[in-house]
Design a protein around this motif. Structure first.
Motif, PDB file in Angstrom:
ATOM      1  N   TYR A   1      69.506  63.595   8.429  1.00 24.06           N
ATOM      2  CA  TYR A   1      69.016  62.253   8.159  1.00 24.06           C
ATOM      3  C   TYR A   1      70.157  61.434   7.586  1.00 24.06           C
ATOM      4  O   TYR A   1      70.725  61.791   6.560  1.00 24.06           O
ATOM      5  CB  TYR A   1      67.851  62.296   7.166  1.00 24.06           C
ATOM      6  N   GLY A   2      70.483  60.337   8.255  1.00 29.12           N
ATOM      7  CA  GLY A   2      71.562  59.487   7.783  1.00 29.12           C
ATOM      8  C   GLY A   2      72.764  59.573   8.688  1.00 29.12           C
ATOM      9  O   GLY A   2      72.700  60.202   9.751  1.00 29.12           O
ATOM     10  N   PRO A   3      73.849  58.977   8.299  1.00 30.36           N
ATOM     11  CA  PRO A   3      74.040  58.357   6.986  1.00 30.36           C
ATOM     12  C   PRO A   3      73.212  57.080   6.842  1.00 30.36           C
ATOM     13  O   PRO A   3      72.959  56.375   7.807  1.00 30.36           O
ATOM     14  CB  PRO A   3      75.535  58.060   6.948  1.00 30.36           C
ATOM     15  N   GLY A   4      72.802  56.844   5.614  1.00 29.20           N
ATOM     16  CA  GLY A   4      72.040  55.644   5.283  1.00 29.20           C
ATOM     17  C   GLY A   4      72.502  55.088   3.965  1.00 29.20           C
ATOM     18  O   GLY A   4      73.209  55.742   3.196  1.00 29.20           O
ATOM     19  N   ASN A   5      72.094  53.866   3.685  1.00 29.84           N
ATOM     20  CA  ASN A   5      72.465  53.212   2.427  1.00 29.84           C
ATOM     21  C   ASN A   5      71.624  53.745   1.274  1.00 29.84           C
ATOM     22  O   ASN A   5      70.493  54.167   1.470  1.00 29.84           O
ATOM     23  CB  ASN A   5      72.256  51.701   2.536  1.00 29.84           C
TER      24      ASN A   5
ATOM     25  N   GLU B   1      70.977  52.959  -3.207  1.00 30.78           N
ATOM     26  CA  GLU B   1      71.238  52.070  -4.331  1.00 30.78           C
ATOM     27  C   GLU B   1      70.594  52.641  -5.589  1.00 30.78           C
ATOM     28  O   GLU B   1      69.470  53.143  -5.542  1.00 30.78           O
ATOM     29  CB  GLU B   1      70.644  50.686  -4.036  1.00 30.78           C
ATOM     30  N   ASN B   2      71.304  52.574  -6.697  1.00 24.34           N
ATOM     31  CA  ASN B   2      70.761  52.950  -7.989  1.00 24.34           C
ATOM     32  C   ASN B   2      70.047  51.715  -8.526  1.00 24.34           C
ATOM     33  O   ASN B   2      70.680  50.723  -8.850  1.00 24.34           O
ATOM     34  CB  ASN B   2      71.890  53.382  -8.934  1.00 24.34           C
ATOM     35  N   VAL B   3      68.708  51.782  -8.613  1.00 23.89           N
ATOM     36  CA  VAL B   3      67.955  50.626  -9.080  1.00 23.89           C
ATOM     37  C   VAL B   3      67.618  50.728 -10.564  1.00 23.89           C
ATOM     38  O   VAL B   3      66.929  49.871 -11.108  1.00 23.89           O
ATOM     39  CB  VAL B   3      66.681  50.392  -8.223  1.00 23.89           C
ATOM     40  N   GLY B   4      68.112  51.774 -11.229  1.00 24.37           N
ATOM     41  CA  GLY B   4      67.929  51.930 -12.661  1.00 24.37           C
ATOM     42  C   GLY B   4      66.843  52.927 -13.015  1.00 24.37           C
ATOM     43  O   GLY B   4      66.001  53.281 -12.182  1.00 24.37           O
ATOM     44  N   SER B   5      66.870  53.385 -14.258  1.00 25.47           N
ATOM     45  CA  SER B   5      65.891  54.339 -14.788  1.00 25.47           C
ATOM     46  C   SER B   5      65.778  55.593 -13.934  1.00 25.47           C
ATOM     47  O   SER B   5      64.680  56.120 -13.720  1.00 25.47           O
ATOM     48  CB  SER B   5      64.515  53.670 -14.921  1.00 25.47           C
ATOM     49  N   ASN B   6      66.932  56.086 -13.437  1.00 24.67           N
ATOM     50  CA  ASN B   6      66.993  57.284 -12.600  1.00 24.67           C
ATOM     51  C   ASN B   6      66.175  57.163 -11.319  1.00 24.67           C
ATOM     52  O   ASN B   6      65.668  58.163 -10.793  1.00 24.67           O
ATOM     53  CB  ASN B   6      66.595  58.537 -13.378  1.00 24.67           C
ATOM     54  N   ILE B   7      66.053  55.958 -10.809  1.00 23.01           N
ATOM     55  CA  ILE B   7      65.403  55.728  -9.525  1.00 23.01           C
ATOM     56  C   ILE B   7      66.460  55.211  -8.553  1.00 23.01           C
ATOM     57  O   ILE B   7      67.194  54.266  -8.850  1.00 23.01           O
ATOM     58  CB  ILE B   7      64.238  54.728  -9.630  1.00 23.01           C
ATOM     59  N   TYR B   8      66.534  55.872  -7.422  1.00 25.51           N
ATOM     60  CA  TYR B   8      67.457  55.493  -6.361  1.00 25.51           C
ATOM     61  C   TYR B   8      66.639  55.081  -5.148  1.00 25.51           C
ATOM     62  O   TYR B   8      65.565  55.638  -4.920  1.00 25.51           O
ATOM     63  CB  TYR B   8      68.380  56.659  -5.995  1.00 25.51           C
ATOM     64  N   GLU B   9      67.138  54.113  -4.409  1.00 22.98           N
ATOM     65  CA  GLU B   9      66.506  53.761  -3.149  1.00 22.98           C
ATOM     66  C   GLU B   9      67.398  54.228  -2.027  1.00 22.98           C
ATOM     67  O   GLU B   9      68.592  53.945  -2.011  1.00 22.98           O
ATOM     68  CB  GLU B   9      66.268  52.253  -3.050  1.00 22.98           C
ATOM     69  N   ILE B  10      66.815  54.969  -1.108  1.00 24.31           N
ATOM     70  CA  ILE B  10      67.523  55.430   0.084  1.00 24.31           C
ATOM     71  C   ILE B  10      66.856  54.750   1.264  1.00 24.31           C
ATOM     72  O   ILE B  10      65.677  55.003   1.541  1.00 24.31           O
ATOM     73  CB  ILE B  10      67.462  56.962   0.218  1.00 24.31           C
ATOM     74  N   GLU B  11      67.605  53.867   1.902  1.00 26.22           N
ATOM     75  CA  GLU B  11      67.054  53.085   3.012  1.00 26.22           C
ATOM     76  C   GLU B  11      65.745  52.415   2.592  1.00 26.22           C
ATOM     77  O   GLU B  11      64.776  52.383   3.342  1.00 26.22           O
ATOM     78  CB  GLU B  11      66.853  53.960   4.245  1.00 26.22           C
ATOM     79  N   GLY B  12      65.708  51.916   1.346  1.00 19.92           N
ATOM     80  CA  GLY B  12      64.545  51.195   0.850  1.00 19.92           C
ATOM     81  C   GLY B  12      63.430  52.050   0.276  1.00 19.92           C
ATOM     82  O   GLY B  12      62.482  51.538  -0.294  1.00 19.92           O
TER      83      GLY B  12
END
Length: 143
Positions: free
Chosen positions: A97-101, A103-114
């Motif tokens: 799966y991926g590669p995909g974008n 993002e660290n959105v804070g509080s130990n939550i990451y978004e992978i492809e939204g």
């Protein structure tokens, strides 16, 4: 004509500079983000639901598939997954799966492809992630 070329060459050089982003949408990635690196699945624990004879991530020593991996770079993430049966035989061959974008959105939550991914870091070399709506907890180790 030569004057026009001399005017455009500096513009080309400025226009082709490094820039602030990586070209993949991750313009604010901290190069010291703790998730950056290669992570290998070392445990998978069922904490809810009835999973009976369903497939699981491969991670045990005698499993037919290789351990699942997450590879986070400063610009993207790739996940490689093998699924094994409880007896260690291969249920599903390698899926990438991926590669995909990401993002660290804070509080130990990451978004992978939204899609959100809750991460709990254990020291510097392990992290846990919920899977299947929290019914399964996967433990990953940094390589």
């Amino acid at each position: 004509m030569k004057k026009i070329l001399f005017l455009f060459i500096p513009l080309l050089l400025i226009g082709c500079g490094d820039g602030d982003g990586d070209g993949n949408g991750n313009t604010n990635v901290d190069p010291n983000d703790p998730i950056i690196g290669t992570w290998v699945l070392v445990n998978e624990e069922i904490v809810g639901g009835d999973w009976g004879d369903s497939c699981r991530g491969c991670f045990m020593e005698n499993d037919a598939g290789s351990p699942d991996t997450f590879v986070f770079t400063s610009s993207d993430v790739t996940k490689s997954v093998w699924e094994c049966r409880n007896d260690g035989s291969l249920c599903t061959d390698l899926e990438v799966y991926g590669p995909g974008n990401w993002e660290n959105v804070g509080s130990n939550i990451y978004e992978i492809e939204g899609e959100p991914l809750q991460v709990t870091f254990i020291g510097n070399n392990q992290m846990q992630t919920p899977f299947e709506d929290g019914d399964i907890v996967q433990t990953w180790e940094r390589q």
